[in-house]
Motif scaffolding. Structure first.
Motif, PDB file in Angstrom:
ATOM      1  N   ALA A 102       0.815  -1.216   0.000  1.00  7.98           N
ATOM      2  CA  ALA A 102       0.000   0.000   0.000  1.00  7.98           C
ATOM      3  C   ALA A 102       0.852   1.272   0.000  1.00  7.98           C
ATOM      4  N   LEU A 103       2.099   1.169   0.432  1.00  6.11           N
ATOM      5  CA  LEU A 103       2.964   2.349   0.463  1.00  6.11           C
ATOM      6  C   LEU A 103       3.593   2.649  -0.884  1.00  6.11           C
ATOM      7  N   THR A 104       3.583   1.698  -1.784  1.00  2.00           N
ATOM      8  CA  THR A 104       4.214   1.906  -3.080  1.00  2.00           C
ATOM      9  C   THR A 104       3.556   3.066  -3.812  1.00  2.00           C
ATOM     10  N   GLY A 105       4.387   3.956  -4.351  1.00  5.32           N
ATOM     11  CA  GLY A 105       3.848   5.091  -5.090  1.00  5.32           C
ATOM     12  C   GLY A 105       4.789   6.273  -5.079  1.00  5.32           C
ATOM     13  N   ASP A 106       4.300   7.373  -5.622  1.00  3.23           N
ATOM     14  CA  ASP A 106       5.073   8.614  -5.703  1.00  3.23           C
ATOM     15  C   ASP A 106       4.633   9.584  -4.617  1.00  3.23           C
ATOM     16  N   TYR A 107       5.611  10.254  -4.012  1.00  8.98           N
ATOM     17  CA  TYR A 107       5.364  11.172  -2.908  1.00  8.98           C
ATOM     18  C   TYR A 107       6.066  12.502  -3.165  1.00  8.98           C
ATOM     19  N   VAL A 108       5.472  13.566  -2.647  1.00  5.90           N
ATOM     20  CA  VAL A 108       6.085  14.895  -2.682  1.00  5.90           C
ATOM     21  C   VAL A 108       6.443  15.293  -1.256  1.00  5.90           C
ATOM     22  N   ILE A 109       7.662  15.776  -1.084  1.00 10.23           N
ATOM     23  CA  ILE A 109       8.097  16.195   0.251  1.00 10.23           C
ATOM     24  C   ILE A 109       7.309  17.432   0.685  1.00 10.23           C
ATOM     25  N   ASP A 110       6.767  17.365   1.878  1.00 16.58           N
ATOM     26  CA  ASP A 110       6.019  18.478   2.473  1.00 16.58           C
ATOM     27  C   ASP A 110       7.011  19.370   3.211  1.00 16.58           C
ATOM     28  N   ALA A 111       7.432  20.438   2.544  1.00 17.84           N
ATOM     29  CA  ALA A 111       8.480  21.299   3.094  1.00 17.84           C
ATOM     30  C   ALA A 111       8.071  21.938   4.414  1.00 17.84           C
ATOM     31  N   HIS A 128      13.114  24.228   0.350  1.00 20.22           N
ATOM     32  CA  HIS A 128      13.535  23.049  -0.393  1.00 20.22           C
ATOM     33  C   HIS A 128      12.305  22.329  -0.922  1.00 20.22           C
ATOM     34  N   GLU A 129      12.515  21.496  -1.911  1.00 14.98           N
ATOM     35  CA  GLU A 129      11.435  20.675  -2.446  1.00 14.98           C
ATOM     36  C   GLU A 129      12.026  19.361  -2.949  1.00 14.98           C
ATOM     37  N   GLY A 130      11.176  18.367  -3.047  1.00 13.83           N
ATOM     38  CA  GLY A 130      11.692  17.082  -3.489  1.00 13.83           C
ATOM     39  C   GLY A 130      10.588  16.067  -3.678  1.00 13.83           C
ATOM     40  N   ALA A 131      10.991  14.910  -4.186  1.00 12.47           N
ATOM     41  CA  ALA A 131      10.038  13.845  -4.469  1.00 12.47           C
ATOM     42  C   ALA A 131      10.672  12.506  -4.127  1.00 12.47           C
ATOM     43  N   LEU A 132       9.809  11.562  -3.742  1.00 10.27           N
ATOM     44  CA  LEU A 132      10.224  10.196  -3.444  1.00 10.27           C
ATOM     45  C   LEU A 132       9.410   9.240  -4.286  1.00 10.27           C
ATOM     46  N   HIS A 133      10.035   8.153  -4.679  1.00 10.93           N
ATOM     47  CA  HIS A 133       9.283   7.015  -5.211  1.00 10.93           C
ATOM     48  C   HIS A 133       9.596   5.823  -4.322  1.00 10.93           C
ATOM     49  N   LEU A 134       8.575   5.263  -3.700  1.00 16.37           N
ATOM     50  CA  LEU A 134       8.739   4.104  -2.827  1.00 16.37           C
ATOM     51  C   LEU A 134       8.217   2.868  -3.535  1.00 16.37           C
ATOM     52  N   ASP A 135       9.016   1.817  -3.509  1.00 15.19           N
ATOM     53  CA  ASP A 135       8.617   0.540  -4.090  1.00 15.19           C
ATOM     54  C   ASP A 135       8.572  -0.487  -2.970  1.00 15.19           C
ATOM     55  N   GLY A 136       7.367  -0.826  -2.530  1.00 16.88           N
ATOM     56  CA  GLY A 136       7.216  -1.740  -1.414  1.00 16.88           C
ATOM     57  C   GLY A 136       7.633  -3.159  -1.724  1.00 16.88           C
ATOM     58  N   ALA A 146      14.933  -1.634  -3.415  1.00 17.85           N
ATOM     59  CA  ALA A 146      16.086  -1.179  -4.195  1.00 17.85           C
ATOM     60  C   ALA A 146      15.674  -0.325  -5.381  1.00 17.85           C
ATOM     61  N   ARG A 147      14.400  -0.375  -5.740  1.00 20.30           N
ATOM     62  CA  ARG A 147      13.911   0.438  -6.851  1.00 20.30           C
ATOM     63  C   ARG A 147      13.324   1.766  -6.375  1.00 20.30           C
ATOM     64  N   SER A 148      13.401   2.043  -5.087  1.00 18.97           N
ATOM     65  CA  SER A 148      12.959   3.339  -4.564  1.00 18.97           C
ATOM     66  C   SER A 148      13.968   4.420  -4.942  1.00 18.97           C
ATOM     67  N   SER A 149      13.518   5.678  -4.951  1.00 14.35           N
ATOM     68  CA  SER A 149      14.397   6.768  -5.362  1.00 14.35           C
ATOM     69  C   SER A 149      13.976   8.067  -4.686  1.00 14.35           C
ATOM     70  N   ALA A 150      14.881   9.055  -4.755  1.00  9.43           N
ATOM     71  CA  ALA A 150      14.616  10.355  -4.131  1.00  9.43           C
ATOM     72  C   ALA A 150      15.352  11.453  -4.882  1.00  9.43           C
ATOM     73  N   ARG A 174      20.323  13.660  -6.092  1.00  5.62           N
ATOM     74  CA  ARG A 174      19.550  12.741  -6.920  1.00  5.62           C
ATOM     75  C   ARG A 174      20.059  11.333  -6.663  1.00  5.62           C
ATOM     76  N   SER A 175      19.184  10.470  -6.165  1.00  8.23           N
ATOM     77  CA  SER A 175      19.615   9.131  -5.772  1.00  8.23           C
ATOM     78  C   SER A 175      19.941   8.274  -6.987  1.00  8.23           C
ATOM     79  N   THR A 176      20.836   7.333  -6.772  1.00  7.43           N
ATOM     80  CA  THR A 176      21.193   6.356  -7.800  1.00  7.43           C
ATOM     81  C   THR A 176      20.911   4.929  -7.346  1.00  7.43           C
ATOM     82  N   THR A 177      21.012   4.654  -6.035  1.00 10.51           N
ATOM     83  CA  THR A 177      20.721   3.324  -5.515  1.00 10.51           C
ATOM     84  C   THR A 177      20.053   3.440  -4.153  1.00 10.51           C
ATOM     85  N   ALA A 178      19.359   2.385  -3.768  1.00 13.18           N
ATOM     86  CA  ALA A 178      18.743   2.281  -2.439  1.00 13.18           C
ATOM     87  C   ALA A 178      18.965   0.873  -1.916  1.00 13.18           C
ATOM     88  N   ALA A 179      19.145   0.747  -0.602  1.00 15.11           N
ATOM     89  CA  ALA A 179      19.406  -0.562  -0.013  1.00 15.11           C
ATOM     90  C   ALA A 179      18.798  -0.643   1.373  1.00 15.11           C
TER      91      ALA A 179
END
Length: 206
Positions: free
Chosen positions: A30-39, A63-71, A75-79, A116-121
């Protein structure tokens, strides 16, 4: 056990042998998806030793930013994060002006600091490591940020939120931030080592 590592285990029988299979936890999926950072409910701060004896703390307030979470596959998550250098705030106007100047960030010529992220672990439990490229002024170097997942919730306005907090240490000289002044008793005015801190609240997008 961390929410990004929870799985349901089923046992299937194939050719007379029991084989364990892993299915994604529904709460995780349910957490998988795109998110916007709430500054307004996030902070990006720093701590640096001053005059060899005390710490100065500050933050970048814009500041501003975005996350992609892959539940299913963390490893496919990004920021991505963009920080306005001119928003630096240590509580002392003269010091902030010096940090914006050419001695340090040169905010007029280089208005943004980016990550800009390149990997997640997954490190275990609720702890994760995001590695990516940090750009300050005209220098880009790798940076790893260790993050702890603080949980998820639906706020009073119906927004689905996730929260993370984390930190990293850098040598500012690696990004060309080398200004300093020698102290009469020995040592320097500003340490090379800087601790970065992150408190992130992000809202899931429809």
């Amino acid at each position: 056990m961390g929410i990004f590592t929870r799985r349901n285990q089923n046992v299937n029988v194939q050719d007379g042998a029991a084989v364990a299979t892993l299915e994604v936890d529904p709460a995780l999926a349910a957490l998988t998806g795109d998110y916007v950072i709430d500054a307004a409910h996030s902070s990006i701060g720093f701590t640096v030793r001053h005059a060899m004896v005390t710490n100065v703390r500050g933050a970048f307030t814009e500041h501003e930013g975005a996350l992609h979470l892959d539940g299913a596959d963390p490893a496919r998550s990004s920021a991505t994060i963009e920080v306005k250098i001119a928003s630096v705030d240590t509580g002392i106007a003269d010091r902030d002006a010096h940090l914006r100047s050419g001695d340090f960030f040169d905010a007029e010529a280089f208005p943004l600091m980016t990550f800009r992220s390149t990997t997640a672990a997954t490190l275990g439990g609720d702890t994760y490591r995001i590695t990516g490229d940090l750009t300050i002024k005209d220098v880009t170097r790798p940076l790893s940020i260790d993050l702890e997942f603080n949980g998820s919730a639906t706020d009073a306005y119906g927004n689905e939120r996730v929260g993370f907090e984390g930190s990293a240490e850098i040598l500012r000289s690696d990004w060309g931030l080398t200004w300093n002044a020698a102290l009469e008793a020995g040592g320097v005015m500003v340490s090379d080592k800087v601790k970065l801190t992150f408190d992130i609240s992000a809202i899931k997008q429809a």
